[in-house]
Design an enzyme around this catalytic site. Sequence first.
Site, PDB file in Angstrom:
ATOM      1  N   PHE A 248       0.839  -1.200   0.000  1.00  0.00           N
ATOM      2  CA  PHE A 248       0.000   0.000   0.000  1.00  0.00           C
ATOM      3  C   PHE A 248       0.873   1.248   0.000  1.00  0.00           C
ATOM      4  CE2 PHE A 248      -1.568   3.564   2.475  1.00  0.00           C
ATOM      5  CZ  PHE A 248      -2.753   3.866   1.829  1.00  0.00           C
ATOM      6  N   PHE A 315       3.887   4.063   3.493  1.00  0.00           N
ATOM      7  CA  PHE A 315       4.078   2.835   2.728  1.00  0.00           C
ATOM      8  C   PHE A 315       3.840   1.649   3.663  1.00  0.00           C
ATOM      9  CE2 PHE A 315       6.907   5.991   0.771  1.00  0.00           C
ATOM     10  CZ  PHE A 315       6.454   5.965  -0.537  1.00  0.00           C
ATOM     11  N   GLU A 316       3.095   0.660   3.193  1.00  0.00           N
ATOM     12  CA  GLU A 316       2.811  -0.543   3.979  1.00  0.00           C
ATOM     13  C   GLU A 316       3.088  -1.772   3.115  1.00  0.00           C
ATOM     14  OE1 GLU A 316       1.691  -1.029   7.093  1.00  0.00           O
ATOM     15  OE2 GLU A 316       1.007   0.951   7.772  1.00  0.00           O
ATOM     16  N   GLN A 317       4.061  -2.576   3.545  1.00  0.00           N
ATOM     17  CA  GLN A 317       4.449  -3.778   2.833  1.00  0.00           C
ATOM     18  C   GLN A 317       3.882  -5.000   3.550  1.00  0.00           C
ATOM     19  OE1 GLN A 317       6.434  -4.938   0.064  1.00  0.00           O
ATOM     20  NE2 GLN A 317       5.640  -6.878   0.844  1.00  0.00           N
TER      21      GLN A 317
END
Length: 846
Positions: A248, A315-317
Site C-alpha cells: 500500500f 508505505f505498507e508492505q
Amino acid sequence: MTKKLLIPFLFVLPLPALAAPGLPDELAVDESVPTPFEVLGFEPGERHPRHDQIVTYLRELAESSDRVVLEEIGRSHGGRPQLLLTFASPERLAGIDEIRSGRREAARQGEGPPVIWMGYSVHGNEASGASAALVMAWYLAAGQDERVTRWLDEMVLVMEPAINPDGIDRFAHWVNMHRGNHPSADPDDREHAEGWPDGRTNYYWFDLNRDWLPVVHPVSQNRLRHYHQWRPHVITDHHEMGRNSTFFFQPGIPERANPLIFDANQELTGAIAEFHGRALDAAGEPFYARESFDDFYIGKGSTYPDVTGGIGILFEQGSSRGAVQESDYGLKRFEETVANQVRTSISTLDGALAHADDLVAYQRDFFENLRERAGDWDQAGWLLGDGGDPARAHALIGMLLNHDVLVHPVDETVEIGDQSYAAGSAWAIPADQDAYLLLKSVFEAVTEMDVETFYDVSAWPMAEAHDLPLTTVRRLPSVGDGLTEAPVREPAAVQADALAWIVPWNQYRADALLADLLDAGYRVQVATEPMTARTPDGERAFGRGSLVIHSGIQPDRLDPVGPMLAELSGQHGVDVIAAGQGMAVDGVDLGSPSVPVLEPVSAAVLTGHGVSAYAAGAVWHWFDTRLAQPVAQLDAARLRGGDLEEHTHLIVPPGRYGSFDDSVKSAIVDFVEGGGTLVAFGGAARAAESLDLGWDLVEESEEEEAAGPERKAYGDYRQDYAREMIGGTALRVDLDRTHPLAWGYADDNLVLFRQGAHRLRPVDNAYAQVGVYADDPLAAGYLSATNREELSGTPAISVSRHGSGRVVRIADEPLFRGYWRGGEKLFANALFFSQLVSATRLPYEE
C-alpha cells in the site's frame, strides 16, 4: 565531520537480487564505499540486522564517502544511538549547515533545494524498512549513475534509518534466534509468533508512530528538533502490514483525510503515487492506494507533515515477519519485502525530483495560506493558564516548543468569564505562526464530524489532556519575549526545622515526593478533611489529600525529615510548607484521626499475552519515569495463588481476559478478599465484574422483542461497528471531590480518554461512584448518538469493598499514551489513597 578527499573507483557490477534488493541489476558504483556485506557479513534481506550492526555499517559508510554526513542526534530509552544521515553532492554538503539554518525562511519564501526525509521502521518488527535503509544508504553513497547524481545535485536527502532502535533490536533477536538454516514458512512457526511484548513498540511498549504529537519519548523529541530545522518537502514513512496483504501507498481514503489538510497536499501525494505504481508494476508487484488507511490523526509520521508544511507518504508492505512466510499471495520472502521498500524509496526520489518546483511552491503557498485561514476563523490565538499547578502547564508548553510553536508569557492579567489569566501563570499562543494548523488541531475541540470511521483516535485535545484552562481570544494581551525552553518552576525554600510540614496534593509530582518518603521509611499522614494551618507566610487553607509530615512521629533510626523534604522539594518541584503548631486555625488538627498515617504501597502490574502492551507500558513508564519507583511486572499466564502476597496493589490494564484460566482469576479474588486493592482500567474495568467477588451490581434491564432485532444490510456491518465502537474519544466526567480518588483536583469536571465501547455496571451503593459521565459526555472527537445517550450518567470511576480489599474500576485510560497528565493524579490516588476507602453502608442497609 571532516571528510576525506576520495577518488572513486568506478565499476559496473551485475548485482544479484539478494545482494541489493530493489536496485537495478547493473549499477556503476564507487568500490571504495563498503557494501553492507563487506561490513556485516550478510546481505540486506538475508538476515535481520541488530541495531548495533545498522549503526556499525552506517558509521563506516559515512567515513568512506564524501556524499554523506552522519549525526548521532540522541539516545533511545534503552541507550541506543539515534542516527540521522544527510546525503547531497560533496559541494552542497560543504555548506550544509548554512542550508539547514536557512530552511525556515526558505520554506516561507519558496526557495530550494527540495528536502526529502526518509524514515524507516518506526515499528521494530516491521523490519524491511530498516534493511531497505541500508540498501538506500549504500546506493546514495556509492551509486555513480545519472539518477543518483541528479538526486544529490538537485536535492538534499535526510535519512532516519532506524526510528525505533529498541524495538528493532527486540525483534531482530527474536527472529534470528528462532530461524534455522532452512527457515519454515509456516505462519504458526515460532519465528513468526513473537513473545509478549513484540518488537513493534519501543522500550516502554509505546507505539512511536503515535508519538509525533505528544512527543513523550526522547527519540521523538530528538527527531522533531531536526525535522523543524530541515522543514522537509516530502517525508516517507515505511511500514509493514499483515502477511495476507500486498503493498500500500498513499493517498489512502480521500474522504477520511483530516479536514485541516490542504487539497493541494492530496493532489501532490497522488502525483508522486504515479511513480510508485510504475515502479511496482515494472517489478510485477501488486499494490493498492485508496483503501484501508487514512490521514486523520496528526500524530502519525505520515500525517504530521501534512499540517506542518510537508507531504507525508505512508508505505505498507505485506510482511514476511521472519525469513519467509506463507500468504494468500504466495511465499513472502524477507529480501522481497526489502526490495519493495527500496523500490518505493527510489520512486519517491524520482517523483520528488520530477515535481521539485511544485513541492517548493506548495510549501511557500502552505505558509502563506495559514495566515488566510487564521483570518477566516477570526482569532488572534489562545490563552493558556496553569490551573493552579504550574508543572502541568510547563509540561504542555514543553510539548508545544518541541513542535516549534511560539509561546509568550503574559504580562498583564486578563479576566475572561470566571477564568483569570494572570502574569506569571498564563501564556499566549498566537495564531499567526507557522504551526497554526497544528495548534488548531490540538486546541479546538471538534465534536461534530463528517466521518464516523477512524484508523486511530478521533481526538487529541491537549489542554483537556493536561487538565488546564484554555480560551480562544480575538485579541492577545501584552506579552513578553517568546520562550526558547519550557519554564522550570523553582519551589520555595523549605524550612528545614519545623514541627510539621504540609504538601498540597494538587501539585504535579507530589505523588513522587510521597513515594520517596514512604520508600525511605518516613511516616506520612494525609488530611481527609479540609483544614487551615498557620504557616510562616500566614494562615493557609489546605484541601483533602494534603500530606502532613510531622517531625514528632518519625522513626528514630532515620535522618531528620526536614533536610530530606528540602531535597525532595527541589528534585520534584513541589512546594513543602512548614506548619508551626499542631492546632489548626480551622478544620482538622494535624494529629486528628481525620489525618491518618498512610501505609506504604507495593504495586504490581499484570503483563503477558492477553494484556494490552500499550496500556501496560503506560503504567510501567509512569512508575519508572514519573513516580520514579519500581513496579513488579507479573505475567498473567503464570499468576498463581500466593504470587501477590507481597503486594498491596495489582494494576490490570485492558486486555482479553476471557481466555484466562480459573487459577488466575482465583489468585486475583484471593488477593482482593485478603486486603489487596485491584485497580482495573479501560476494558479491564468491565472484565473485573466477572470475578467471583460477591458483587452487588445493579441489575441490567432486559428488553426482548419476540420478532428479534431489526433487519440490517450485511454490507453495512463494518460501518455500523466502527460507528458504535469508541475508538479514541475524550469524555467529560463529573467528579465527587470528597472521595479519596478525586482529591487534589481543582474542579468537579475532568476529561478522560476512552477507547472501547464497554460500560461499567454500577454497584448498589450510592457512595461508590467517584465519577460519572456528564449529561453531555463528549468533550472532543467522535461519539455516536447511541453512546452519548447510554453513557450519560453511568459510572466512569467506581470503588467497591470486597472482603478486606477493594476494587477500583476506571472505565477510561488515565495514562493514555503517556501524555494524559490530567489523569495521572487519579491513578496516583488509586495507588496511595484507595487504602482509605471505608465501607459505606447506612444503618438501615446493614
